[in-house]
Write a protein that holds these residues in place. Structure first.
Motif, mmCIF file in Angstrom:
data_model
loop_
_atom_site.group_PDB
_atom_site.id
_atom_site.type_symbol
_atom_site.label_atom_id
_atom_site.label_comp_id
_atom_site.label_asym_id
_atom_site.label_seq_id
_atom_site.Cartn_x
_atom_site.Cartn_y
_atom_site.Cartn_z
ATOM 1 N N HIS A 150 36.186 45.430 39.933
ATOM 2 C CA HIS A 150 37.341 45.476 39.036
ATOM 3 C C HIS A 150 38.257 44.282 39.266
ATOM 4 O O HIS A 150 38.029 43.452 40.140
ATOM 5 C CB HIS A 150 38.118 46.783 39.218
ATOM 6 C CG HIS A 150 38.594 47.030 40.626
ATOM 7 N ND1 HIS A 150 39.758 46.495 41.121
ATOM 8 C CD2 HIS A 150 38.045 47.753 41.643
ATOM 9 C CE1 HIS A 150 39.930 46.878 42.371
ATOM 10 N NE2 HIS A 150 38.904 47.641 42.725
ATOM 11 N N HIS A 151 39.291 44.195 38.449
ATOM 12 C CA HIS A 151 40.257 43.089 38.507
ATOM 13 C C HIS A 151 39.534 41.738 38.545
ATOM 14 O O HIS A 151 39.814 40.870 39.373
ATOM 15 C CB HIS A 151 41.185 43.237 39.729
ATOM 16 C CG HIS A 151 42.238 44.282 39.538
ATOM 17 N ND1 HIS A 151 42.075 45.572 39.971
ATOM 18 C CD2 HIS A 151 43.462 44.238 38.949
ATOM 19 C CE1 HIS A 151 43.148 46.286 39.670
ATOM 20 N NE2 HIS A 151 44.003 45.511 39.034
ATOM 21 N N ASN A 152 38.601 41.601 37.605
ATOM 22 C CA ASN A 152 37.793 40.377 37.549
ATOM 23 C C ASN A 152 38.059 39.643 36.239
ATOM 24 O O ASN A 152 37.142 39.266 35.525
ATOM 25 C CB ASN A 152 36.307 40.729 37.675
ATOM 26 C CG ASN A 152 35.955 42.018 36.933
ATOM 27 O OD1 ASN A 152 36.749 42.523 36.154
ATOM 28 N ND2 ASN A 152 34.782 42.549 37.169
ATOM 29 N N PHE A 153 39.338 39.431 35.932
ATOM 30 C CA PHE A 153 39.672 38.801 34.663
ATOM 31 C C PHE A 153 40.554 37.567 34.856
ATOM 32 O O PHE A 153 41.526 37.362 34.139
ATOM 33 C CB PHE A 153 40.348 39.802 33.720
ATOM 34 C CG PHE A 153 41.249 40.815 34.395
ATOM 35 C CD1 PHE A 153 40.819 42.109 34.563
ATOM 36 C CD2 PHE A 153 42.507 40.472 34.847
ATOM 37 C CE1 PHE A 153 41.634 43.062 35.167
ATOM 38 C CE2 PHE A 153 43.330 41.404 35.440
ATOM 39 C CZ PHE A 153 42.892 42.707 35.603
ATOM 40 N N GLU A 154 40.205 36.733 35.819
ATOM 41 C CA GLU A 154 41.013 35.556 36.096
ATOM 42 C C GLU A 154 40.479 34.301 35.406
ATOM 43 O O GLU A 154 39.363 34.284 34.888
ATOM 44 C CB GLU A 154 41.080 35.331 37.614
ATOM 45 C CG GLU A 154 42.054 36.275 38.293
ATOM 46 C CD GLU A 154 43.433 36.287 37.651
ATOM 47 O OE1 GLU A 154 43.981 35.216 37.367
ATOM 48 O OE2 GLU A 154 43.961 37.378 37.409
ATOM 49 N N ASN A 155 41.284 33.248 35.435
ATOM 50 C CA ASN A 155 40.951 31.975 34.795
ATOM 51 C C ASN A 155 40.809 30.878 35.845
ATOM 52 O O ASN A 155 40.986 31.107 37.038
ATOM 53 C CB ASN A 155 42.036 31.604 33.786
ATOM 54 C CG ASN A 155 42.095 32.580 32.629
ATOM 55 O OD1 ASN A 155 41.088 32.790 31.962
ATOM 56 N ND2 ASN A 155 43.251 33.181 32.390
ATOM 57 N N PHE A 156 40.498 29.692 35.374
ATOM 58 C CA PHE A 156 40.453 28.546 36.277
ATOM 59 C C PHE A 156 41.860 28.175 36.732
ATOM 60 O O PHE A 156 42.837 28.366 36.008
ATOM 61 C CB PHE A 156 39.824 27.338 35.581
ATOM 62 C CG PHE A 156 38.365 27.493 35.273
ATOM 63 C CD1 PHE A 156 37.436 27.645 36.295
ATOM 64 C CD2 PHE A 156 37.918 27.484 33.968
ATOM 65 C CE1 PHE A 156 36.094 27.789 36.011
ATOM 66 C CE2 PHE A 156 36.565 27.624 33.674
ATOM 67 C CZ PHE A 156 35.657 27.782 34.695
ATOM 68 N N CYS A 157 41.942 27.628 37.933
ATOM 69 C CA CYS A 157 43.211 27.117 38.448
ATOM 70 C C CYS A 157 43.048 25.609 38.700
ATOM 71 O O CYS A 157 41.960 25.056 38.502
ATOM 72 C CB CYS A 157 43.605 27.878 39.716
ATOM 73 S SG CYS A 157 42.716 27.411 41.227
ATOM 74 N N MET A 201 35.729 47.634 44.105
ATOM 75 C CA MET A 201 36.153 46.434 44.818
ATOM 76 C C MET A 201 36.749 45.436 43.837
ATOM 77 O O MET A 201 36.141 45.119 42.814
ATOM 78 C CB MET A 201 34.956 45.798 45.545
ATOM 79 C CG MET A 201 35.332 44.553 46.341
ATOM 80 S SD MET A 201 33.903 43.754 47.131
ATOM 81 C CE MET A 201 33.431 45.022 48.284
ATOM 82 N N SER A 202 37.917 44.936 44.171
ATOM 83 C CA SER A 202 38.541 43.904 43.355
ATOM 84 C C SER A 202 37.796 42.587 43.523
ATOM 85 O O SER A 202 37.478 42.179 44.641
ATOM 86 C CB SER A 202 40.001 43.716 43.751
ATOM 87 O OG SER A 202 40.548 42.572 43.113
ATOM 88 N N MET A 203 37.555 41.927 42.414
ATOM 89 C CA MET A 203 36.940 40.602 42.439
ATOM 90 C C MET A 203 37.981 39.509 42.669
ATOM 91 O O MET A 203 37.653 38.432 43.125
ATOM 92 C CB MET A 203 36.240 40.347 41.103
ATOM 93 C CG MET A 203 35.462 39.052 41.013
ATOM 94 S SD MET A 203 33.859 39.184 41.805
ATOM 95 C CE MET A 203 33.110 37.644 41.238
ATOM 96 N N SER A 204 39.252 39.820 42.389
ATOM 97 C CA SER A 204 40.242 38.754 42.430
ATOM 98 C C SER A 204 41.617 39.232 42.891
ATOM 99 O O SER A 204 42.131 38.771 43.902
ATOM 100 C CB SER A 204 40.344 38.098 41.046
ATOM 101 O OG SER A 204 41.297 37.075 41.033
ATOM 102 N N ALA A 240 45.741 36.094 43.279
ATOM 103 C CA ALA A 240 44.381 36.096 42.762
ATOM 104 C C ALA A 240 43.520 35.171 43.608
ATOM 105 O O ALA A 240 43.837 33.988 43.763
ATOM 106 C CB ALA A 240 44.354 35.648 41.298
ATOM 107 N N GLY A 241 42.455 35.730 44.146
ATOM 108 C CA GLY A 241 41.478 34.885 44.809
ATOM 109 C C GLY A 241 40.747 34.040 43.781
ATOM 110 O O GLY A 241 40.537 34.449 42.640
ATOM 111 N N CYS A 242 40.354 32.855 44.173
ATOM 112 C CA CYS A 242 39.762 31.898 43.231
ATOM 113 C C CYS A 242 38.262 32.129 43.105
ATOM 114 O O CYS A 242 37.529 32.058 44.095
ATOM 115 C CB CYS A 242 40.033 30.475 43.691
ATOM 116 S SG CYS A 242 39.291 29.240 42.600
ATOM 117 N N MET A 243 37.785 32.351 41.885
ATOM 118 C CA MET A 243 36.379 32.675 41.664
ATOM 119 C C MET A 243 35.463 31.469 41.845
ATOM 120 O O MET A 243 34.233 31.614 41.877
ATOM 121 C CB MET A 243 36.185 33.259 40.265
ATOM 122 C CG MET A 243 36.532 32.330 39.134
ATOM 123 S SD MET A 243 36.384 33.168 37.533
ATOM 124 C CE MET A 243 36.953 31.861 36.430
#
Length: 692
Positions: A200-207, A108-111, A170-173
C-alpha cells in the motif's frame, strides 16, 4: 434466438500464479489494518469459513512507530507498544489462523511513513537499531535520510497531514537504499510466516534526486526526439538537469506531452520497483508468496496508480487485485439516486484481471451485510470494514459479528453455486482502456452513464476492454455497446463487422471508432449506421449535483420518469434485443447479476437490495415487496426442472412456483416471483434438456 453469453474467452487461469498453490479464487475474507484485540480472528475464520485474512503492517510505518507510545496504533498498524511485543503477537497468531484453514496476508507501505528527521522520530531514530536487532542483511546506508525522496530545494520532502503523527515522508522508489530496506522488511515478514503481502501507499512520483533523474532521463530520451528534447529543455542531454520540468518557452503541446510521459514513466517505475522487491526477491524467498497492490479507482474514473500501464504489465504477476473507493461509498441517498454500488467497477476489474480474485474496499462501517452481498453478486471479496473498535467500549461486538459471520457463512455454504462460474449476459459493454492509457479523463463518462441505466433496468451485461474485442467470441453476445470507445485498430473493426454480419447488433455513441490506436483520425467512418449498427444521440453526462455529506457533492442521477434520454436508450436496447431481455418489477435500487456455474446445469440470479434506513446507527435493511421476473433461458433446448430461493436469513431453500413461456422465435423464458428481498438472495434456476 441467440444464446446468452457464458464467457470463457479471456479467463485462462492456468497462466496465473496459483494462490498458495492450492487456491485460485476467494470471496470470503476479512481485512484489519491493525490486528484486532477485541475480535477473535481465529473464531471468525472457523465460524464464517474464511479463506483469507489480511491484517497487520510489516513495513516502515510499523518499524518506525511501534516503540512510540504517544502514537495511535492505527498509524503503527500493529496493536501493542513495542516492536518485540508485536512481533511476538503476530508470530503466535499467524500459525493459529493458518491451522484454522486460512491464508494470512500482511500489509506493507511501499513509500509513505511518519516521523520527524530533525527530532529523530520514526525510522530516523530507529534506523541503526532496526538493523542490529530485527532486520536481516547489511544496513543499506548509514541513515534513513539517505533513502528518502527530496523536495525541489534538495531537503527531505515531508508534509504535515492533520490527525497523523509528526510528518509524512516518502521513501524514494528509485533509491536502491530504500528498496533494500523494503526487501529486508519483506524477508522478516516471510520469516514470521505470512502467506502474502498487500503493498500500500505506493502512489509516489519522481523527485529531484540523482536516482530519479537518471531513471527519468533515460525514459524521456527514448520518448522524445533530439530536436524535441532541445525544444523542451534547451539541450538534448538530460543528465544534468531536472527532467520533470520543461523550460517556460517550450511549446504548449510538447509540455503537455512531457507531463503525460512523466506520469507514464512513474507508473512503469512503480511497477518495476514492486517487481524488484516483491516479485523477484519475495518469490525467491517464498515461491508461493501471494501478492497484491492496494490501489484507488475513485468514482469509476479512468485514472489510478497503474492506469497508464499496458495490458501486459497491468497487475502482472499479482494474485489478487485491490481497489479502494473512498469514504463516500459507505452511505446511500436513495432520494437522489445514489446507492454507492460497485457493479461497474466490479465488471471492469473482473475483465481486466481475467477472472482473478479481487477486492473493492468501500470503507463501509455500517452496511456490513450489503457490502458482503454486493461483493458476492459481482464475484469479488467484500472485506466488511477496517476494524477500528478496540478502544470503543460502547461498540457492541455482536453488531459486527452477527451480520458478518452469518453472511460469510452463507457464501461458504453456497460456494458451489457461486464459483466457478461465468457471467451470463446478453450485452457486452466495451471499456475504452486505450483512452485510459493516454490519460483521457473523460473517456469513461458516457460508459458510466449508460452502465448505470443498464443496472437500473436490470439488464444482464458484463464488460470487456477494447483490446479484448479480438480475443472474445463476440457471437455469444446479442448486443455490444461502445460508448465513446474512440481508439480501435483495423482487426477490432473487422471483428465488430463480422459480429454484425453474424446477426449481432452494435450500439455506438460519440467518438467511437473515430481514431486509430495511435490517436490519428480515421478519415472514413469505420462503423457507419447500417442494419445492425445504430448510433445514440449525444450521451448527457453533465448531471446536477447533490450534497451527500458536508463538502461532498456527487452527481444526481435523474429519475427515469424524468430522463428522456434514459427512456430512449433503454427502449433502443430492448428493441435491439428483440424484446427478449429480462423483465422485472424490481425497483432500481435492487440489483440483479446473473452467473452460470461451469457445470452448466443452472443459472444463478444474485439479488441485492440497497435500500436501508439511512439515518440509523447500524445497518437496518428495508425489505422489498415480492419481486416478479421474466427471465430468458440460456438455450431453446433447455427447460427448467425447478427454481429455488436461498437467502442468508433462511434455514432451507424455498421452492418457487414457475412457468415457462416461449416467444415467436422459439426462445424460452421462465417466470417466477421472489417472496421478498431483505438484503441478498440467490434465485437458482435448475436447468435440464428438453425431454430429459
Amino acid at each position: 434466438a441467440a444464446s446468452f453469453r457464458a464467457s470463457t474467452h479471456f479467463h485462462d487461469l492456468a497462466s496465473l500464479h496459483d494462490l498458495a498453490q492450492s487456491m485460485t479464487w476467494f470471496n470470503r475474507m476479512t481485512e484489519h489494518w491493525v490486528v484486532p484485540q477485541r475480535l477473535d480472528l481465529e473464531q471468525h475464520v472457523r465460524r464464517a469459513g474464511l479463506q483469507l485474512v489480511q491484517t497487520g503492517t510489516f513495513g516502515p510505518q510499523f518499524y518506525g512507530l511501534a516503540d512510540d507510545d504517544s502514537v495511535d496504533r492505527g498509524w503503527v498498524g500493529m496493536p501493542l507498544i513495542g516492536i518485540d511485543a508485536n512481533l511476538e503477537l503476530i508470530r503466535d497468531l499467524i500459525p493459529r489462523l493458518q491451522a484454522a484453514g486460512v491464508l494470512v496476508v500482511g500489509q506493507m507501505s511501499m513509500s509513505w511513513h511518519y516521523g520527524d528527521h530533525e527530532a529523530d522520530k520514526g525510522l530516523f531514530g530507529n534506523w541503526r537499531r532496526l538493523w542490529d536487532q530485527y532486520l536481516p542483511g547489511d544496513m543499506p546506508c548509514p541513515s534513513a535520510e539517505q533513502a528518502q525522496q527530496l523536495a525541489d530545494d534538495g531537503t527531505l520532502r515531508r508534509w504535515p497531514i492533520p490527525g497523523r503523527p509528526y510528518y509524512a515522508y516518502a521513501g524514494c522508489m528509485c533509491n536502491p537504499h530504500w528498496l533494500a530496506m523494503l526487501a529486508a522488511m519483506l524477508e522478516k515478514a516471510i520469516e514470521l510466516g505470512v502467506d502474502g503481502i498487500n503493498v500500500h501507499h505506493n502512489f509516489e512520483n519522481f523527485c529531484p534526486c540523482d536516482f530519479c533523474r537518471t531513471e527519468l532521463s533515460a525514459w524521456l530520451t527514448t520518448a522524445f526526439t533530439e530536436d524535441e528534447r532541445v525544444s523542451l529543455f534547451g539541450t538534448s542531454e538530460l543528465q544534468d538537469l531536472d527532467p520533470r520540468h520543461a523550460r517556460q518557452e517550450a511549446p504548449g503541446d510538447l509540455r503537455q506531452r512531457l507531463a503525460h510521459e512523466v506520469q507514464r514513466a512513474v507508473h512503469h517505475r512503480r511497477k518495476a520497483a514492486f517487481d524488484e522487491v516483491f516479485i523477484n526477491k519475495g518469490r525467491q524467498l517464498k515461491p508461493d508468496l501471494l501478492l497484491a497492490q492496494w490501489y484507488h479507482k475513485y468514482d469509476f474514473g479512468p485514472g489510478d496508480e497503474r492506469s497508464l500501464l499496458p495490458p501486459e504489465l497491468w497487475a502482472h504477476d499479482e494474485d489478487y487485485i485491490w481497489y479502494s473507493q473512498g469514504g463516500n461509498k459507505g452511505a446511500s441517498d436513495i432520494a437522489h439516486g445514489y446507492v454507492a454500488d460497485m457493479g461497474l467497477p466490479a465488471r471492469f476489474v473482473h475483465a481486466a484481471g481475467q477472472g482473478r480474485p479481487f477486492v473493492i474496499n468501500k470503507y463501509d462501517s455500517k452496511r456490513l451485510r450489503l457490502s458482503i452481498a454486493e461483493a458476492a453478486a459481482n464475484h469479488f471479496a467484500g472485506p466488511a470494514f477496517h476494524w477500528t473498535q478496540d478502544a470503543d467500549e460502547s461498540f457492541a461486538l455482536e453488531d459486527y459479528t452477527a451480520p458478518v459471520y452469518r453472511y460469510q457463512r452463507f457464501l461458504a455454504d453456497q460456494a458451489r453455486l457461486i464459483h466457478p462460474a461465468e457471467p451470463w449476459s446478453q450485452i457486452g459493454l466495451v471499456y475504452p482502456r486505450r483512452g485510459e492509457l493516454v490519460a483521457d479523463m473523460s473517456c469513461t463518462d458516457a460508459l458510466r452513464r449508460l452502465g448505470r441505466l443498464l443496472e437500473d433496468d436490470h439488464q444482464f451485461f458484463d464488460m470487456l476492454l477494447d483490446h479484448q474485442i479480438t480475443e472474445s467470441d463476440l457471437r455469444e453476445y446479442r448486443l455490444l455497446i461502445l460508448a465513446d470507445v474512440a481508439r480501435l485498430n483495423d482487426a477490432e473493426i473487422a471483428c465488430l463487422r463480422s459480429f454484425v454480419d453474424a446477426g449481432g447488433r452494435l450500439l455506438c455513441s460519440g467518438t467511437t471508432a473515430q481514431l486509430n490506436v495511435d490517436g490519428s483520425t480515421r478519415e472514413i467512418p469505420a462503423l457507419p449506421p447500417a442494419p445492425g449498427v445504430e448510433w445514440l444521440d449525444d450521451v448527457p453526462v453533465d448531471l446536477e449535483s447533490f450534497e451527500l455529506k458536508p463538502d461532498i457533492n456527487l452527481p444526481r442521477v435523474p429519475d427515469l420518469g424524468d430522463d428522456a434520454f434514459g427512456q430512449q436508450f433503454l427502449a433502443q436496447v430492448s428493441t435491439l434485443l428483440d424484446n427478449t431481455g429480462p423483465q422485472t418489477d424490481a425497483p432500481w435500487w435492487v440489483r440483479i447479476r446473473a452467473w452460470m456455474p461451469t457445470a452448466g446445469d443452472s443459472v444463478v440470479l444474485h439479488w441485492v437490495n440497497y435500500r436501508q434506513i439511512e439515518d440509523s446507527q447500524i445497518e437496518v435493511p428495508r425489505p422489498t415487496d415480492p419481486l416478479h421476473i421474466h427471465c430468458p433461458l440460456p438455450a431453446a433446448s433447455q427447460t427448467v426442472d425447478r427454481v429455488q430461493w436461498l437467502f442468508p436469513e433462511g434455514n432451507e431453500p424455498v421452492a418457487l412456483p414457475h412457468q415457462i413461456t416461449e416467444d415467436s422465435s422459439g426462445g424460452k423464458a421462465v417466470e417466477f416471483t421472489v417472496p421478498r428481498l431483505i438484503v441478498y438472495g440467490l434465485a437458482v434456476i435448475h436447468l435440464q434438456q428438453d425431454g430429459s
